[in-house]
Design an enzyme around this catalytic site. Structure first.
Site, mmCIF file in Angstrom:
data_model
loop_
_atom_site.group_PDB
_atom_site.id
_atom_site.type_symbol
_atom_site.label_atom_id
_atom_site.label_comp_id
_atom_site.label_asym_id
_atom_site.label_seq_id
_atom_site.Cartn_x
_atom_site.Cartn_y
_atom_site.Cartn_z
ATOM 1 C CG ASP A 47 -2.258 -0.270 1.271
ATOM 2 O OD1 ASP A 47 -2.747 -0.524 0.232
ATOM 3 O OD2 ASP A 47 -2.835 -0.802 2.297
ATOM 4 C CD GLU A 70 -7.227 3.118 1.941
ATOM 5 O OE1 GLU A 70 -7.077 2.757 0.765
ATOM 6 O OE2 GLU A 70 -7.611 2.552 2.801
ATOM 7 C CG ASP A 140 -7.809 2.562 -2.518
ATOM 8 O OD1 ASP A 140 -6.819 1.973 -1.887
ATOM 9 O OD2 ASP A 140 -8.890 2.071 -2.131
ATOM 10 C CB ILE A 142 -3.609 -1.986 -2.109
ATOM 11 C CG1 ILE A 142 -2.257 -2.233 -2.896
ATOM 12 C CG2 ILE A 142 -4.279 -3.459 -2.153
ATOM 13 C CD1 ILE A 142 -1.626 -3.436 -2.214
ATOM 14 C CG ASP A 143 -10.498 -0.351 -3.900
ATOM 15 O OD1 ASP A 143 -10.690 -0.514 -2.469
ATOM 16 O OD2 ASP A 143 -11.327 -0.968 -4.907
ATOM 17 C CB THR A 145 -6.238 -4.703 1.764
ATOM 18 O OG1 THR A 145 -7.453 -4.614 2.561
ATOM 19 C CG2 THR A 145 -5.658 -3.195 1.365
ATOM 20 C CG ASP A 293 -12.774 2.750 -1.219
ATOM 21 O OD1 ASP A 293 -11.683 2.172 -1.578
ATOM 22 O OD2 ASP A 293 -12.848 3.166 0.117
HETATM 23 N N1 LIG Z 1 -17.649 -1.759 6.974
HETATM 24 C C1 LIG Z 1 -17.352 -1.193 5.688
HETATM 25 N N2 LIG Z 1 -18.358 -1.013 5.058
HETATM 26 C C2 LIG Z 1 -18.124 -0.732 3.628
HETATM 27 N N3 LIG Z 1 -16.974 -0.346 3.195
HETATM 28 C C3 LIG Z 1 -15.734 -0.888 4.107
HETATM 29 C C4 LIG Z 1 -16.020 -1.142 5.285
HETATM 30 N N4 LIG Z 1 -14.727 -1.357 5.750
HETATM 31 C C5 LIG Z 1 -13.904 -1.206 4.875
HETATM 32 N N5 LIG Z 1 -14.650 -0.940 3.848
HETATM 33 C C6 LIG Z 1 -13.903 -0.801 2.428
HETATM 34 O O1 LIG Z 1 -14.628 -1.542 1.294
HETATM 35 C C7 LIG Z 1 -13.580 -1.536 0.207
HETATM 36 C C8 LIG Z 1 -13.345 -2.710 -0.294
HETATM 37 O O2 LIG Z 1 -14.707 -3.124 -0.772
HETATM 38 P P1 LIG Z 1 -15.032 -4.585 -1.328
HETATM 39 O O3 LIG Z 1 -15.331 -5.377 -0.103
HETATM 40 O O4 LIG Z 1 -16.170 -4.451 -2.230
HETATM 41 O O5 LIG Z 1 -13.685 -5.099 -1.995
HETATM 42 C C9 LIG Z 1 -12.111 -0.930 0.766
HETATM 43 O O6 LIG Z 1 -11.710 0.277 0.206
HETATM 44 C C10 LIG Z 1 -12.339 -0.841 2.393
HETATM 45 O O7 LIG Z 1 -11.730 -0.039 2.854
HETATM 46 P P2 LIG Z 1 -10.262 -0.150 3.470
HETATM 47 O O8 LIG Z 1 -9.557 -0.002 2.163
HETATM 48 O O9 LIG Z 1 -10.115 1.193 4.428
HETATM 49 O O10 LIG Z 1 -10.286 -1.558 4.254
HETATM 50 MG MG LIG Z 2 -10.305 0.748 -1.109
HETATM 51 MG MG LIG Z 3 -6.847 0.677 -0.035
HETATM 52 MG MG LIG Z 4 -7.240 0.403 3.430
#
Ligand SMILES: Nc1ncnc2c1ncn2[C@@H]1O[C@H](COP(=O)(O)O)[C@@H](O)[C@H]1OP(=O)(O)O
Ligand SMILES: [Mg+2]
Ligand SMILES: [Mg+2]
Ligand SMILES: [Mg+2]
Length: 356
Positions: A47, A70, A140, A142-143, A145, A293
């Site tokens: 990341d 991010e 982002d 890494i979207d 993770t 995102d």
């Molecule tokens: N409680 C949550 N509700 C919705 N999206 C979330 C939640 N927790 C994390 N995310 C974010 O959902 C995205 C991934 O979505 P998907 O499940 O569709 O792949 C990531 O960017 C993640 O953020 P993060 O990068 O901060 O972990």
């Molecule tokens: Mg993301």
């Molecule tokens: Mg990310």
């Molecule tokens: Mg993250």
């Protein structure tokens, strides 16, 4: 209409280089036997170093553009070991001279070694607070993770926003099959959308890409019974039970397709036989969606002929800061079915008592 040709070339190079880095980290650290289950450090390293790569390139190409990224470098300033790994990884990618095949330029900060201070500063360049006025990038690195660690789908996501409107989106999906009809075929797709100028898929690898022309993306018009919902793998990220009720109400017969990250938007935009509807209704109303995102993914779908809105048909607001403006959920589909989808979503939300 602004063409954004220079921005597009820079964003493509930045995302491609970041994908080279994340792929290397996966192959060397995640796939390796050395990883203890539950250890998230490879994704932290990937990341932060991917954000360093993209921000360094943006900083050289467009020095006055702010970036809503991010990640930040606070943890690196505390952890010398982590910091050294990030500096090394970022430099492995940034110090490669500009590639003629990829039409890169030395003025984008490529081909040089960066000091620790420069790398940390580049990462922290992502701390812009966003907002309604002016031009900014959102990243982002890494979207998805969770998908990255599973060896599944994840995406490197970059968008240019001007006065609160997404103008350009670039998404690198190292693990997405180039041809959705051949799921086990070559993987690595790059998606590029510019407002008013369409959505395209390129091969992520420039070696392959120099021979294959970009594919223009058009969402097919499918009735509900012939499509499936694209949804998160993680139950905590979206109300999957609610999706199932909406699918049943609308006569959807196919099983939902679950994948991590904005690769879902890419699958929707290119009309993967499995796709058709993007539905992300909150599982937890405390969570606030971030602009990085959804910015590039939503433009990609719109430029491929679809509509992205919240559950009430309201367009997503990218001008409210680092978080999306007030909205309830994210609903995406082709123009022909979007309204019907909204009606189904609202009916089920009402039945569940989630609407006031
Ligand atoms: N409680 C949550 N509700 C919705 N999206 C979330 C939640 N927790 C994390 N995310 C974010 O959902 C995205 C991934 O979505 P998907 O499940 O569709 O792949 C990531 O960017 C993640 O953020 P993060 O990068 O901060 O972990
Ligand atoms: Mg993301
Ligand atoms: Mg990310
Ligand atoms: Mg993250």
């Amino acid at each position: 209409m602004v063409v954004y040709a220079a921005e597009q070339a820079v964003a493509i190079a930045a995302v491609r280089r970041a994908c080279t880095l994340t792929t290397a980290v996966f192959n060397n650290l995640v796939k390796g036997e050395t990883l203890v289950k539950g250890d998230k450090s490879p994704v932290t390293v990937a990341d932060l170093s991917a954000q360093a790569v993209v921000n360094t390139i943006l900083l050289h190409a467009f020095p006055s553009d702010p970036i809503v990224g991010e990640e930040d470098a606070a943890d690196l300033r505390e952890n010398k070991v982590l910091c050294a790994r990030v500096i090394e990884l970022a430099n492995e990618v940034l110090s490669v001279p500009p590639s003629e095949l990829a039409e890169e330029k030395a003025s984008w900060g490529l081909g040089e070694h960066r000091s620790e201070g420069e790398v940390l500063q580049a990462i922290d360049r992502g701390n812009y607070e966003g907002g309604r006025a002016g031009r900014m990038w959102t990243l982002d690195p890494i979207d998805g993770t969770k998908g990255f660690l599973r060896g599944g789908q994840y995406a490197v996501c970059l968008a240019l926003i001007n006065d609160g409107r997404v103008e350009l989106g670039v998404i690198g999906c190292p693990n997405l099959p180039l041809d959705p009809a051949i799921p086990d075929g070559p993987a690595g797709a790059l998606f590029v959308a510019t407002r008013g100028r369409g959505a395209f898929q390129y091969p992520l690898s420039t070696v392959v890409g120099s021979k294959i022309p970009p594919v223009s993306l058009r969402m097919p018009s499918l009735p509900f019974e012939n499509l499936s919902f694209l949804e998160s793998v993680e139950k905590a990220h979206a109300a999957l039970d609610t999706n199932a009720k909406i699918a049943q109400l609308l006569g959807v017969k196919c099983e939902p397709v679950r994948m991590d990250s904005q690769a879902k938007y890419a699958a929707l935009a290119r009309g993967d036989s499995s796709g058709g509807v993007y539905l992300r209704l909150p599982a937890n109303t405390e969570y606030r969606e971030k602009i990085w995102d959804h910015a590039p993914g939503s433009l990609l779908v719109e430029e491929a002929g679809g509509i992205i809105s919240d559950a009430f048909g309201k367009p997503l607001d990218f001008g409210a800061g680092r978080f999306l403006g007030k909205h309830y959920g994210v609903v995406g589909a082709g123009k022909e079915i979007h309204q019907k989808l909204l009606e189904g979503v609202q009916q089920i939300l009402k039945e569940e008592g989630k609407l006031a």
